[in-house]
Design a protein around this motif. Structure first.
Motif, PDB file in Angstrom:
ATOM      1  N   SER A 102       0.837  -1.207   0.000  1.00  0.00           N
ATOM      2  CA  SER A 102       0.000   0.000   0.000  1.00  0.00           C
ATOM      3  C   SER A 102       0.865   1.247   0.000  1.00  0.00           C
ATOM      4  O   SER A 102       0.582   2.221  -0.714  1.00  0.00           O
ATOM      5  CB  SER A 102      -0.931  -0.006   1.214  1.00  0.00           C
ATOM      6  N   THR A 103       1.936   1.242   0.802  1.00  0.00           N
ATOM      7  CA  THR A 103       2.839   2.394   0.863  1.00  0.00           C
ATOM      8  C   THR A 103       3.529   2.596  -0.474  1.00  0.00           C
ATOM      9  O   THR A 103       3.625   3.727  -0.978  1.00  0.00           O
ATOM     10  CB  THR A 103       3.877   2.200   1.980  1.00  0.00           C
ATOM     11  N   GLU A 104       4.011   1.521  -1.063  1.00  0.00           N
ATOM     12  CA  GLU A 104       4.684   1.631  -2.356  1.00  0.00           C
ATOM     13  C   GLU A 104       3.733   2.171  -3.422  1.00  0.00           C
ATOM     14  O   GLU A 104       4.113   3.015  -4.239  1.00  0.00           O
ATOM     15  CB  GLU A 104       5.209   0.259  -2.784  1.00  0.00           C
ATOM     16  N   TYR A 105       2.509   1.702  -3.406  1.00  0.00           N
ATOM     17  CA  TYR A 105       1.562   2.091  -4.448  1.00  0.00           C
ATOM     18  C   TYR A 105       1.148   3.556  -4.333  1.00  0.00           C
ATOM     19  O   TYR A 105       0.893   4.207  -5.350  1.00  0.00           O
ATOM     20  CB  TYR A 105       0.326   1.187  -4.382  1.00  0.00           C
ATOM     21  N   LEU A 106       1.089   4.084  -3.112  1.00  0.00           N
ATOM     22  CA  LEU A 106       0.576   5.445  -2.914  1.00  0.00           C
ATOM     23  C   LEU A 106       1.670   6.492  -2.696  1.00  0.00           C
ATOM     24  O   LEU A 106       1.353   7.669  -2.521  1.00  0.00           O
ATOM     25  CB  LEU A 106      -0.386   5.464  -1.715  1.00  0.00           C
ATOM     26  N   PRO A 108       3.844   9.349  -3.267  1.00  0.00           N
ATOM     27  CA  PRO A 108       3.865  10.365  -4.334  1.00  0.00           C
ATOM     28  C   PRO A 108       5.257  10.666  -4.863  1.00  0.00           C
ATOM     29  O   PRO A 108       5.386  11.350  -5.885  1.00  0.00           O
ATOM     30  CB  PRO A 108       3.252  11.597  -3.650  1.00  0.00           C
ATOM     31  N   ALA A 109       6.288  10.162  -4.183  1.00  0.00           N
ATOM     32  CA  ALA A 109       7.639  10.381  -4.688  1.00  0.00           C
ATOM     33  C   ALA A 109       7.937   9.497  -5.896  1.00  0.00           C
ATOM     34  O   ALA A 109       8.889   9.761  -6.643  1.00  0.00           O
ATOM     35  CB  ALA A 109       8.660  10.101  -3.586  1.00  0.00           C
ATOM     36  N   HIS A 110       7.131   8.461  -6.111  1.00  0.00           N
ATOM     37  CA  HIS A 110       7.438   7.499  -7.174  1.00  0.00           C
ATOM     38  C   HIS A 110       6.325   7.330  -8.200  1.00  0.00           C
ATOM     39  O   HIS A 110       6.535   6.703  -9.243  1.00  0.00           O
ATOM     40  CB  HIS A 110       7.772   6.138  -6.554  1.00  0.00           C
ATOM     41  N   ASN A 111       5.138   7.840  -7.921  1.00  0.00           N
ATOM     42  CA  ASN A 111       4.048   7.718  -8.889  1.00  0.00           C
ATOM     43  C   ASN A 111       2.971   8.748  -8.544  1.00  0.00           C
ATOM     44  O   ASN A 111       3.071   9.449  -7.535  1.00  0.00           O
ATOM     45  CB  ASN A 111       3.464   6.300  -8.873  1.00  0.00           C
ATOM     46  N   ASP A 112       1.955   8.837  -9.394  1.00  0.00           N
ATOM     47  CA  ASP A 112       0.878   9.801  -9.163  1.00  0.00           C
ATOM     48  C   ASP A 112      -0.425   9.107  -8.755  1.00  0.00           C
ATOM     49  O   ASP A 112      -1.511   9.671  -8.925  1.00  0.00           O
ATOM     50  CB  ASP A 112       0.656  10.673 -10.399  1.00  0.00           C
ATOM     51  N   ASN A 113      -0.334   7.880  -8.241  1.00  0.00           N
ATOM     52  CA  ASN A 113      -1.542   7.146  -7.867  1.00  0.00           C
ATOM     53  C   ASN A 113      -2.341   7.862  -6.782  1.00  0.00           C
ATOM     54  O   ASN A 113      -3.578   7.922  -6.842  1.00  0.00           O
ATOM     55  CB  ASN A 113      -1.184   5.734  -7.392  1.00  0.00           C
TER      56      ASN A 113
END
Length: 444
Positions: A102-106, A108-113
């Protein structure tokens, strides 16, 4: 899966609407909800594919009046919520059982999800305002609306992503990683700039309350306005940083207060936040060294009083809001406060402070009992603007805090020594309360 995910299928017995068809991703997410232990990368890839399907459908402009997931029946609540009519939200709910993913997916340093879910996504999935004449022919103009379970999966994933723990309960105050703190900082800033903070989206209120109990050390410092890391401009986006105690998050006072005011629309949830701050203030006072001088003691009293005053400013703002039955709100708030304070302390004790005094759970229980009596009595006051300006229970909470701490250090509760710090606390409680009210209500 990508091909079948966007195709439509008739599922017998699913809906009372004639010829209702569902898309493959809706069936897939529903099936996945019955399992567990999925690989994190598989969950992220599935969520990415569902998002891509949404954006591609919108880009093609197949039908600007509907969502790719739009169905004419309602799938929410205890009886119908088992069907994942919003498959992205469904997958996020599954992902919430894996806090690391969940942390990886959300992050904001690595994606705009996170930005997409908070700001860019259209959450309307239910076709509403149809007429159904005899024979089942649908007439009228389709109007899209949010369903009753909207953002439940997102709220759970957000809670897991920011706390590192399973969602669904209030969390002890603990250490965080930079990605966890960064997700919360971005969430607060986006909700504020989108003007959703004081009227939070449905099903995000309780998850945000759960999250913020885990960050009480940061919110305490923000309202205390003492540390240079937290004493920032009212409207600042703030920052995230790390030290020996883990990672920390700071945002402008005005932004944090606005989100907390949104949480206060649920009085019991806000009561729990208020109780967490009370407990943390006790923790801060309990940690004052035995040989501390006047400046150190006064600084801790001032900081705790300002923080408690800020929380009470949010509580007081309810009085100005005509949507609430004030007495009922206060009763529900007291229930949340009481359940918070009657449970084990919500913070992880700092072992290296070795305080001489000991406020202890027993002292906290006595103080909580007296505090609750005053809040209950205050709830019976007629809800007027005058009362909003003269609410006294919060200030008395500060006075009781200081007197209880002084007593634990061997000073009489009415000694001149104790009164000196009580007066310091009173003044700065009013500062914290008035400053927060000013950010929420410019017309006062």
């Amino acid at each position: 899966m990508r091909k079948a995910g966007t195709e439509q299928f008739k599922v017998d017995g699913l809906s009372s609407i004639p010829d209702e068809k569902v898309r493959g991703y809706q069936s897939l997410a529903t099936l996945m909800q019955q399992g567990h232990g999925y690989n994190g990368q598989f969950l992220e890839d599935t969520a990415d594919d569902i998002r891509h399907a949404e954006e591609s459908y919108t880009a093609k402009g197949d039908n600007p009046t509907e969502s790719i997931w739009a169905l004419r029946d309602k799938f929410s609540g205890k009886d119908r919520g088992w069907f994942a009519n919003d498959p992205l939200d469904g997958v996020l709910g599954i992902m919430s059982h894996d806090p690391k993913t969940s942390t990886e997916y959300l992050d904001p340093a690595h994606n705009d999800n996170l930005e997409y879910l908070l700001h860019g996504r259209d959450w309307d999935t239910v076709v509403d305002h149809f007429a159904t004449p005899p024979g089942g022919t649908m007439t009228g103009i389709p109007v899209l609306a949010e369903d009753g379970d909207v953002r439940k999966g997102f709220g759970a994933a957000l809670e897991a992503a920011t706390t590192g723990q399973a969602p669904g309960d209030y969390h002890p105050i603990g250490q965080h990683t930079e990605p966890q703190a960064r997700i919360l900082q971005h969430t607060i800033n986006t909700l504020y700039t989108d003007q959703h903070a004081q009227d939070l989206p449905k099903n995000l209120v309780q998850p945000l309350a759960h999250i913020l109990t885990s960050y009480t050390a940061d919110t305490h410092e923000t309202y205390a306005e003492s540390s240079s890391k937290y004493d920032i401009d009212w409207d600042s986006e703030g920052s995230v940083w790390s030290d020996k105690d883990g990672s920390h998050m700071a945002v402008g006072h005005q932004r944090l207060a606005a989100v907390m005011r949104g949480i206060a629309n649920d009085p019991e949830a806000f009561g729990h936040l208020y109780g967490a701050e009370q407990q943390y203030a006790h923790h801060v006072m309990d940690g004052i060294p035995a040989d501390a001088g006047d400046k150190t003691i006064r600084d801790r009293v001032v900081e705790s009083s300002r923080a408690m005053g800020a929380y009470d400013g949010i509580r007081s703002d309810i009085i100005y809001d005509e949507r609430f039955k004030k007495t009922q709100w206060a009763a529900d708030f007291n229930h949340g406060l009481g359940t918070s304070l009657s449970t084990a302390l919500m913070f992880n004790p700092v072992s290296d402070l070795s305080p001489v005094g000991d406020l202890s759970q027993r002292t906290l229980d006595v103080w909580a009992y007296e505090s609750n009596k005053e809040h209950v009595s205050e709830a019976n006051l007629e809800a007027t603007e005058k009362n909003a300006k003269t609410y006294d229970a919060g200030q008395h909470d500060v006075e009781k805090l200081v007197r209880a701490w002084a007593d634990s250090r061997g000073h009489a509760v009415d000694s001149d020594w104790t009164k000196y710090y009580v007066h310091a606390g009173q003044n700065d409680y009013e500062h914290g309360r008035d400053r927060t009210l000013s950010t929420l209500r410019a017309d006062r």
